[in-house]
Design a protein around this motif. Structure first.
Motif, mmCIF file in Angstrom:
data_model
loop_
_atom_site.group_PDB
_atom_site.id
_atom_site.type_symbol
_atom_site.label_atom_id
_atom_site.label_comp_id
_atom_site.label_asym_id
_atom_site.label_seq_id
_atom_site.Cartn_x
_atom_site.Cartn_y
_atom_site.Cartn_z
ATOM 1 N N ARG A 195 0.840 -1.213 0.000
ATOM 2 C CA ARG A 195 0.000 0.000 0.000
ATOM 3 C C ARG A 195 0.871 1.258 0.000
ATOM 4 O O ARG A 195 0.597 2.219 -0.713
ATOM 5 C CB ARG A 195 -0.955 -0.021 1.200
ATOM 6 N N GLU A 200 -3.221 1.936 -5.799
ATOM 7 C CA GLU A 200 -3.796 1.531 -4.512
ATOM 8 C C GLU A 200 -5.048 0.666 -4.702
ATOM 9 O O GLU A 200 -5.338 -0.215 -3.884
ATOM 10 C CB GLU A 200 -4.116 2.769 -3.654
ATOM 11 N N VAL A 221 -3.988 -2.852 -4.754
ATOM 12 C CA VAL A 221 -3.731 -3.382 -3.402
ATOM 13 C C VAL A 221 -5.069 -3.706 -2.733
ATOM 14 O O VAL A 221 -5.231 -4.770 -2.117
ATOM 15 C CB VAL A 221 -2.938 -2.362 -2.547
#
Ligand SMILES: Cc1ncc(COP(=O)(O)O)c(C=O)c1O
Length: 475
Positions: A9, A454, A457
């Motif tokens: 992250r 992101e 993730v």
């Protein structure tokens, strides 16, 4: 949260911070987790996830391969269209309005063709924004599939083609009085029959083997199920060298990977616009006809003007603009792809599509987006390989080719049998939207216009949990 995910992250946030295309995300309505969980039609004032919505509550939407998200400017442009219609009525067809960013309705198809041409690598005259994908495949075949039962009569396609393409080919054959069992050649990979990842060599050798009896080849630029990107220029050149007319279905390729249809000498192609082009569900599609295949060589004043162009299933909107409104019953097509149009197009659709294509302009075009897309998909792949605990990692495999040159944005994940339903349910519960292809495949597509590192993730974290729940449930 595992330390692997926490590290990923952090890395993703740094990549997003450095991303020169990060700004295009704010052009889109990204649904919140609350919104996607809701079963009520929202008040239109709160539809756009603007102020008042916690940006941390955004859902993880990796489904642009199925339906692209809504650009914010779509609503603005549609409202401008509605205002034009409300205040001008029929005059909207031909009366330009000061300060309006919209073309008159008579010019809307031409303006949209200008916007789409660079996305598919064509001249403006080689593209038409019209109809829908399957309809356009039929229209192209109606013009260019001329079977000779004693010679070239077969149509070649992949054995696992998208059903609509398969149906279109089968019914075209029947329409010509031919039997699909003898006039349809379907390609199956011998090297990878399980996933049907066809190598270029396999396709070329099938073309050579069937060249004397094959009239037409229909293939997908990107295969919808596996996400495989085919080598369009090499396959096209080989088929054309064997006098086979080549049509590409670009549903999953358009707006996803750079295309050079003109330079690659592609004969014809068709696409839809609701995936990576973000125009809205069922919105207007498009077609490409290479300039070599759409010339009009005899003027309407000739004795036999109809001998000056390829015959086709025609309508008045394909007629030359100069004589379209004369209303004489003498079809004389405009040169180029526009000459294959049938009806006056839905301006609602064209306005929506054109709004989303404006965003491609802001991003600098597909080449720029592709550069980010390759990195996003590789990042997702790396996380799927290294960010999921071993027990869960054993429950799926990536069937999309690992070579970035052989894929677009999408990765297809084949799950072990019986897990799909629980995994999809658990992903949805965690605010993650991807799509499924039964019985066992999940398709995950980070779209560079609005997805972040992101997001990748977020998906992998949720996917790991979903797999763990499914594993425990099936234990
Ligand atoms: C590869 C492919 N071909 C054809 C279609 C059918 O498209 P349409 O319903 O717009 O005709 C789709 C739809 O998703 C598709 O993915």
């Amino acid at each position: 949260m595992s330390s692997l995910i926490a590290d990923a992250r952090e890395k993703a946030r740094a990549l997003d911070r450095d991303d020169p295309l990060a700004f295009t995300r704010s052009e889109f309505n990204i649904p919140t987790k609350t919104q996607i969980a809701s079963t009520r039609l929202p008040d239109s004032a709160t539809t756009a996830a603007g102020p008042g919505h916690d940006s941390n509550d955004k859902c993880v939407y990796l489904c642009g391969n199925s339906l692209g998200l809504q650009p914010k400017r779509t609503q603005t442009r549609l409202n401008q269209y509605l205002a034009t219609w409300a205040t001008q009525g029929v005059q909207g067809h031909f009366k330009p309005l000061e300060e309006s960013p919209l073309p008159t309705w008579l010019d809307a198809d031409e303006r949209a063709a200008q916007l789409i041409a660079p996305i598919v690598g064509a001249s403006e005259a080689e593209v038409a924004v019209m109809q829908t994908l399957t309809a356009n495949l039929h229209l192209l075949m109606s013009a260019f599939y001329r079977p000779d039962i004693n010679g070239k009569h077969k149509i070649m396609l992949e054995s696992k083609a998208f059903p609509s393409d398969h149906f279109a080919v089968e019914t075209q054959l029947r329409h010509h009085g031919l039997d699909p069992s003898t006039s349809m050649v379907t390609l199956t990979s011998q090297i990878n029959p399980e996933d049907n990842i066809l190598t270029t060599a396999e396709i070329l050798s099938a073309i050579t083997a069937h060249a004397s009896t094959t009239a037409l080849l229909l293939l997908p630029g990107i295969q919808y199920y596996t996400g495989q990107l085919l080598d369009i220029p090499t396959i096209t050149a080989h088929a054309r060298a064997h006098q086979i007319f080549v049509i590409w279905d670009l549903a999953h390729a358009v707006g996803n990977v750079p295309l050079r249809l003109h330079d690659w000498q592609v004969d014809a192609a068709a696409w839809c616009s609701y995936k990576y082009l973000n125009s809205g569900p069922g919105c207007i599609g498009g077609m490409f006809v290479h300039e070599d295949n759409s010339s009009v060589t005899r003027p309407i004043t000739d004795d036999k003007p109809e001998e000056g162009y390829t015959n086709r299933l025609a309508g008045w909107w394909g007629n030359d603009k100069g004589t379209r409104f004369v209303m004489a019953n003498k079809f004389h097509p405009v040169k180029g792809a526009a000459g294959f149009q049938l009806s006056n197009p839905s301006i609602l659709d064209i306005t929506s599509l054109s709004a989303s294509l404006e965003v491609f302009g802001l991003a600098g075009g597909v080449d720029q987006l592709r550069e980010k897309s390759v990195r996003l998909t590789a990042f997702l792949e790396e996380l799927l390989e290294g960010g999921i605990a071993e027990e869960e990692r054993a429950l799926f495999r990536i069937i999309t080719p690992r070579d970035p040159l052989q894929r677009g944005a999408q990765l297809s994940l084949m799950l072990k049998g019986g897990l799909l339903e629980t995994v999809m349910h658990e992903l949805e519960r965690r605010g993650v939207i991807v799509d499924e292809r039964k019985p066992d495949v999940i398709r995950v597509a980070p779209a560079p216009l609005y997805n972040t590192f992101e997001d990748c993730v977020g998906f992998v974290e949720a996917f790991g949990h979903a797999l763990a729940v499914a594993r425990q449930g099936s234990a």
